[in-house]
Motif scaffolding. Structure first.
Motif, PDB file in Angstrom:
ATOM      1  N   VAL A 140     -11.031  40.543  70.903  1.00 52.60           N
ATOM      2  CA  VAL A 140     -10.188  41.201  69.898  1.00 52.60           C
ATOM      3  C   VAL A 140     -10.435  40.614  68.516  1.00 52.60           C
ATOM      4  N   ALA A 141     -10.641  39.321  68.435  1.00 53.07           N
ATOM      5  CA  ALA A 141     -10.924  38.692  67.140  1.00 53.07           C
ATOM      6  C   ALA A 141     -12.210  39.257  66.540  1.00 53.07           C
ATOM      7  N   GLY A 142     -13.240  39.448  67.397  1.00 50.45           N
ATOM      8  CA  GLY A 142     -14.492  40.010  66.904  1.00 50.45           C
ATOM      9  C   GLY A 142     -14.345  41.449  66.445  1.00 50.45           C
ATOM     10  N   VAL A 143     -13.620  42.249  67.238  1.00 45.55           N
ATOM     11  CA  VAL A 143     -13.388  43.651  66.851  1.00 45.55           C
ATOM     12  C   VAL A 143     -12.539  43.712  65.590  1.00 45.55           C
ATOM     13  N   GLY A 144     -11.518  42.833  65.513  1.00 43.70           N
ATOM     14  CA  GLY A 144     -10.646  42.821  64.340  1.00 43.70           C
ATOM     15  C   GLY A 144     -11.407  42.522  63.061  1.00 43.70           C
ATOM     16  N   ALA A 145     -12.379  41.627  63.142  1.00 38.93           N
ATOM     17  CA  ALA A 145     -13.162  41.293  61.950  1.00 38.93           C
ATOM     18  C   ALA A 145     -13.957  42.496  61.464  1.00 38.93           C
ATOM     19  N   ILE A 146     -14.489  43.271  62.398  1.00 43.81           N
ATOM     20  CA  ILE A 146     -15.247  44.469  62.023  1.00 43.81           C
ATOM     21  C   ILE A 146     -14.321  45.528  61.443  1.00 43.81           C
ATOM     22  N   VAL A 147     -13.167  45.732  62.086  1.00 45.19           N
ATOM     23  CA  VAL A 147     -12.207  46.713  61.576  1.00 45.19           C
ATOM     24  C   VAL A 147     -11.740  46.330  60.173  1.00 45.19           C
ATOM     25  N   ARG A 148     -11.504  45.052  59.959  1.00 42.18           N
ATOM     26  CA  ARG A 148     -11.037  44.600  58.644  1.00 42.18           C
ATOM     27  C   ARG A 148     -12.052  44.952  57.560  1.00 42.18           C
ATOM     28  N   ARG A 149     -13.338  44.822  57.880  1.00 41.42           N
ATOM     29  CA  ARG A 149     -14.374  45.170  56.900  1.00 41.42           C
ATOM     30  C   ARG A 149     -14.378  46.667  56.610  1.00 41.42           C
ATOM     31  N   VAL A 150     -14.163  47.471  57.652  1.00 44.70           N
ATOM     32  CA  VAL A 150     -14.110  48.923  57.436  1.00 44.70           C
ATOM     33  C   VAL A 150     -12.915  49.287  56.556  1.00 44.70           C
ATOM     34  N   VAL A 151     -11.754  48.692  56.867  1.00 35.68           N
ATOM     35  CA  VAL A 151     -10.551  48.970  56.078  1.00 35.68           C
ATOM     36  C   VAL A 151     -10.752  48.544  54.629  1.00 35.68           C
ATOM     37  N   ASN A 152     -11.361  47.391  54.418  1.00 35.08           N
ATOM     38  CA  ASN A 152     -11.618  46.929  53.052  1.00 35.08           C
ATOM     39  C   ASN A 152     -12.527  47.892  52.307  1.00 35.08           C
ATOM     40  N   ARG A 153     -13.530  48.424  52.990  1.00 33.20           N
ATOM     41  CA  ARG A 153     -14.420  49.396  52.347  1.00 33.20           C
ATOM     42  C   ARG A 153     -13.640  50.648  51.938  1.00 33.20           C
ATOM     43  N   MET A 154     -12.775  51.133  52.833  1.00 35.12           N
ATOM     44  CA  MET A 154     -11.984  52.321  52.506  1.00 35.12           C
ATOM     45  C   MET A 154     -11.021  52.029  51.348  1.00 35.12           C
ATOM     46  N   THR A 155     -10.456  50.831  51.335  1.00 38.35           N
ATOM     47  CA  THR A 155      -9.543  50.462  50.254  1.00 38.35           C
ATOM     48  C   THR A 155     -10.269  50.437  48.912  1.00 38.35           C
TER      49      THR A 155
END
Length: 415
Positions: A140-155
């Protein structure tokens, strides 16, 4: 016809089967906003008069609903058209420019992420290497790090994330809990809750579903057979699973465990399956039956390319293997066709590059084994969405939620 939904100033939701039902004003408005938004998505460019005529909502209500959707930047006006009787009409199309839907697929060695706009246009497609680690928490930590990068890009692109849906290769119950994901080594995991914590409560909903289910949603919304009411998607990754859409709706079963076609037994004396039984469809027609050896996902891709090269060169042993696998796959597909009578069965994953050799054999089995004439109208085709179909389906799941009335911004006005 959508004329069963009546809004106006009343608080009744009229249906063709149940008659008048009491409803909260905000609930009625949310439902009617969703009806108008779906109509614009499916028929744009269209006018307010088109919406009123097709939905049964009165013109004043439509004008109010459209104004609300424009305020939310879900719909926008796009000039006039004179190609109609009467005065020119202002046309409407989807907007959605401030929004993004995110889908993620977790595989054994990689995570795929897709972000789309409201109309389904791809804003981002990523595939990153991934190791689930020794525990769910590490995964989950690994997936969360990837999701966080996607969210940051959208932001950074000034887009508000509408939601995230995560595809997992395993049994996922109706609450979104992963009961077992054997290839990941995960058991009884609340991936959605754990991700929300890893993302520090991101402010958007997180959903979790089986990978085949989400891939089926992607095909229904974005694929070559988009809009099909009865569709089955067969995964062709490490395992074989089915995502089933009937009467336009994804069918998960009572607890969410539908679609495990890979463990239907075709031959009790057949090869041993990873589940411990013998002769399962997965053991006889999965990617392991093509390659006849256990490989890592990275090695599988290389081996599949070699199988394709040999098949194109007419190698007899390779063609014989593909013929055998195609025959077993055809038997499994015939079970689905006899049981569900779908319009189309779509082969995904590693089946796609092998489709030129598998499909003729599968179609022959279908013709021989399906009771209904002409296979009951069922087609078998290869997916055109690629290996990130389930991630794209995650985004489709989020967009389906918007279509169902979970609109951003809440219900701010009552007509």
């Amino acid at each position: 016809m959508l004329g069963s939904l009546l809004g106006g100033n009343g608080a009744e939701l009229i249906t063709s089967t149940t008659g008048p039902q009491p409803a909260d004003f905000a609930d009625v408005r949310a439902t009617n906003l969703a009806v108008v938004l779906r109509f614009v998505r499916e028929h744009a460019p269209c006018s307010r008069a088109d919406i009123a005529a097709s939905t049964g909502l009165n013109k004043a209500t439509v004008s109010s609903l459209v104004a609300d959707l424009i305020d939310r930047r879900l719909v926008r006006e796009t000039g006039l058209t004179e190609n109609r009787v009467g005065r020119p009409a202002t046309m409407l199309v989807l907007d959605g420019s401030p929004y993004a839907a995110i889908g993620v697929e977790i595989n054994v060695d990689s995570v795929s992420a897709v972000a789309t706009g409201l109309a389904g246009e791809r804003l981002l497609t990523w595939r990153r290497s991934f190791s689930g680690g020794d525990s769910v928490n590490q995964g989950v930590a690994g997936v969360g790090a990837i999701v966080r990068r996607v969210v940051n890009r959208m932001t950074k692109e000034e887009r508000h994330v509408l939601g995230l849906a995560v595809a997992v290769p395993g049994l996922v119950d109706v609450q979104g809990n992963v009961r077992i994901a054997p290839n990941l080594g995960w058991h009884d995991a609340d991936i959605g809750g754990d991700l929300a914590k890893a993302l520090r409560d991101p402010g958007f909903p997180i959903q979790v579903d089986n990978d085949a289910n989400l891939a089926a949603l992607a095909e229904q919304r974005f694929g070559a057979h988009s809009g099909a009411s009865d569709l089955v998607y067969l995964t062709g990754e490490m395992g074989v699973g089915a995502g089933i859409i009937l009467d336009g709706r994804l069918r998960r079963g009572g607890l969410g465990y539908s679609g495990e076609i890979g463990h239907v037994q075709l031959d009790p004396d057949g090869p041993e399956c990873h589940c411990g039984r013998r002769g399962c469809l997965e053991a006889m027609a999965g990617i392991g039956a093509v390659l006849r050896k256990d490989l890592s996902p990275a090695e599988i891709q290389v081996e599949i390319e070699e199988v394709v090269r040999l098949a194109r060169a007419g190698d007899p042993a390779t063609l014989a293997t593909l013929g055998s696998v195609g025959g077993s796959l055809g038997r499994g597909v015939s079970i689905l066709a006899n049981l569900l009578n779908p319009e189309v069965i779509i082969l995904g994953g590693y089946y796609v590059p092998l489709a030129p050799w598998l499909l003729p054999v599968v179609q022959g089995e279908l013709a021989d084994r399906v009771i209904a004439a002409e296979a009951g109208g069922c087609q078998v085709v290869a997916s055109t969405l690629g290996h990130d179909a389930a991630a794209l389906g995650g985004a489709a799941r989020v967009l389906d939620s918007i279509d169902s009335g979970r609109l951003p911004g809440g219900i701010s006005r009552i007509p």
